[in-house]
Design a protein around this motif. Structure first.
Motif, short mmCIF file in Angstrom:
data_model
loop_
_atom_site.label_atom_id
_atom_site.label_comp_id
_atom_site.label_asym_id
_atom_site.label_seq_id
_atom_site.Cartn_x
_atom_site.Cartn_y
_atom_site.Cartn_z
N LYS A 126 39.59 36.01 93.90
CA LYS A 126 38.08 35.82 94.18
C LYS A 126 37.82 35.60 92.60
CE LYS A 126 37.86 36.57 98.67
NZ LYS A 126 37.52 35.30 99.68
N GLU A 127 36.73 34.91 92.77
CA GLU A 127 35.95 34.90 91.30
C GLU A 127 35.24 36.02 90.67
OE1 GLU A 127 36.69 30.99 91.26
OE2 GLU A 127 35.59 31.90 89.87
N ARG A 128 35.12 36.15 89.63
CA ARG A 128 34.68 37.33 89.02
C ARG A 128 32.98 37.21 89.14
NH1 ARG A 128 36.53 39.14 83.13
NH2 ARG A 128 38.56 38.94 84.26
N ASP A 129 32.50 38.19 89.96
CA ASP A 129 31.02 38.21 90.14
C ASP A 129 30.50 39.01 89.57
OD1 ASP A 129 32.17 37.72 93.81
OD2 ASP A 129 31.63 36.26 92.42
N PHE A 130 28.95 38.89 89.47
CA PHE A 130 28.03 39.64 88.64
C PHE A 130 27.85 40.92 89.55
CE2 PHE A 130 23.59 40.99 88.35
CZ PHE A 130 23.41 41.18 87.17
N VAL A 131 27.60 41.99 88.69
CA VAL A 131 27.31 43.34 89.52
C VAL A 131 25.90 43.87 89.26
CG1 VAL A 131 27.79 45.69 90.10
CG2 VAL A 131 29.49 43.92 90.15
N ALA A 132 25.68 44.00 87.78
CA ALA A 132 24.57 44.69 87.28
C ALA A 132 24.57 44.29 85.78
CB ALA A 132 24.43 46.17 87.67
N ALA A 133 23.24 44.41 85.41
CA ALA A 133 23.18 44.16 83.90
C ALA A 133 21.77 45.14 83.50
CB ALA A 133 23.14 42.95 83.32
N THR B 78 16.60 46.11 83.87
CA THR B 78 17.77 46.01 84.56
C THR B 78 17.93 45.09 85.78
OG1 THR B 78 16.90 47.74 86.43
CG2 THR B 78 18.26 48.63 84.30
N TYR B 79 19.10 44.59 85.96
CA TYR B 79 19.22 43.48 87.03
C TYR B 79 20.61 43.74 88.07
CZ TYR B 79 17.07 41.33 83.15
OH TYR B 79 16.26 40.76 82.08
N TYR B 80 20.41 43.62 89.23
CA TYR B 80 21.49 44.01 90.29
C TYR B 80 21.81 42.71 91.31
CZ TYR B 80 20.41 48.76 88.94
OH TYR B 80 20.43 49.92 88.24
N ALA B 81 22.91 42.71 91.47
CA ALA B 81 23.47 41.57 92.64
C ALA B 81 22.86 42.22 94.16
CB ALA B 81 24.83 41.39 92.71
N ASP B 82 22.31 41.37 94.75
CA ASP B 82 21.71 41.73 96.09
C ASP B 82 22.86 42.62 96.89
OD1 ASP B 82 20.21 38.50 96.85
OD2 ASP B 82 19.65 40.30 95.58
N VAL C 6 24.52 44.96 95.92
CA VAL C 6 24.83 46.20 95.62
C VAL C 6 23.36 47.12 95.26
CG1 VAL C 6 26.98 45.66 94.30
CG2 VAL C 6 24.79 45.83 92.93
N LYS C 7 22.42 46.20 95.49
CA LYS C 7 21.08 46.75 95.07
C LYS C 7 20.74 47.80 96.11
CE LYS C 7 16.64 45.28 93.32
NZ LYS C 7 15.68 43.97 93.26
N GLY C 8 20.21 49.01 95.67
CA GLY C 8 20.05 50.18 96.66
C GLY C 8 21.21 51.08 96.42
N LEU D 240 29.87 53.63 98.72
CA LEU D 240 30.67 52.46 98.57
C LEU D 240 31.38 52.13 99.77
CD1 LEU D 240 32.31 53.98 95.59
CD2 LEU D 240 31.57 51.85 95.61
N LYS D 241 31.55 50.62 99.85
CA LYS D 241 32.17 50.01 101.07
C LYS D 241 33.74 49.33 100.54
CE LYS D 241 27.55 48.42 102.41
NZ LYS D 241 26.59 47.27 102.37
N PRO D 242 34.43 49.29 101.60
CA PRO D 242 35.52 48.48 101.41
C PRO D 242 35.53 47.09 100.59
CG PRO D 242 35.75 49.38 103.44
CD PRO D 242 34.24 49.67 103.07
N GLU D 243 34.41 46.43 100.71
CA GLU D 243 34.15 45.25 100.17
C GLU D 243 34.05 45.30 98.52
OE1 GLU D 243 31.15 45.38 103.35
OE2 GLU D 243 33.02 46.56 103.32
N ASP D 244 33.65 46.50 98.01
CA ASP D 244 33.31 46.81 96.75
C ASP D 244 34.71 46.99 96.01
OD1 ASP D 244 30.37 46.91 96.94
OD2 ASP D 244 30.98 49.17 97.69
N THR D 245 35.85 46.90 96.54
CA THR D 245 37.05 47.01 96.01
C THR D 245 37.23 46.07 95.01
OG1 THR D 245 38.17 48.17 97.73
CG2 THR D 245 39.62 47.08 96.34
#
Length: 123
Positions: free
Chosen positions: A42-49, A57-61, A63-65, A85-90
C-alpha cells in the motif's frame, strides 16, 4: 540534519491500545511533526500531525476519535496514542518532520523521516 527514531510498536489485539514514540535530534527550532503508516503493498498514508509552532493537530478521518497525537518539547518527542485498534491499523508507522508550514496530509511536505516501527493488530 534532523534524525528521528520511532519506538513502541508491537503486537496488540483488536480493541487494545498502543503508544508509539518519536524522538527527534539534531535540531532545536520549532517544527511540525507527523505520523504516517504503510501497510504491505500500500501507499504511505497520513495518520496525524502536530504543529510545534502552535497547538494545531490534524488527523486522518480513519483514526479520528481513536488516536491522539501529542508532544513533549522538553524531550523533543512526539507521541501517538492509539486506542480501539483495528486490524486495518496494521502497518509500519513512520514519524516525519516538516520544517515549514505546508499541507501536513502529504508525504511530500516532510523533510525528514524515521525508520519506522511495526504495529500489528490481531483479530
Amino acid at each position: 540534519q534532523v534524525q528521528l527514531v520511532e519506538s513502541g510498536g508491537g503486537l496488540v489485539q483488536a480493541g487494545g491500545s498502543l503508544r508509539v514514540s518519536c524522538a527527534a535530534s539534531g535540531r532545536t527550532s520549532s517544527y511540525a511533526m507527523g505520523w504516517f503508516r504503510q501497510a504491505p503493498g500500500k501507499e504511505r498514508d497520513f495518520v496525524a500531525a502536530i504543529s510545534w509552532g502552535g497547538g494545531s493537530t490534524y488527523y486522518a478521518d480513519s483514526v479520528k476519535g481513536r488516536f491522539t497525537i501529542s508532544r513533549d518539547n522538553a524531550k523533543n518527542t512526539v507521541y501517538l496514542q492509539m486506542n480501539s485498534l483495528k486490524p486495518e491499523d496494521t502497518a509500519v508507522y513512520y514519524c516525519a518532520v516538516a520544517l515549514r508550514g505546508s499541507n501536513y496530509y502529504r508525504t511530500t511536505s516532510y523533510d525528514y523521516w524515521g525508520q519506522g516501527t511495526q504495529v500489528t493488530v490481531s483479530s
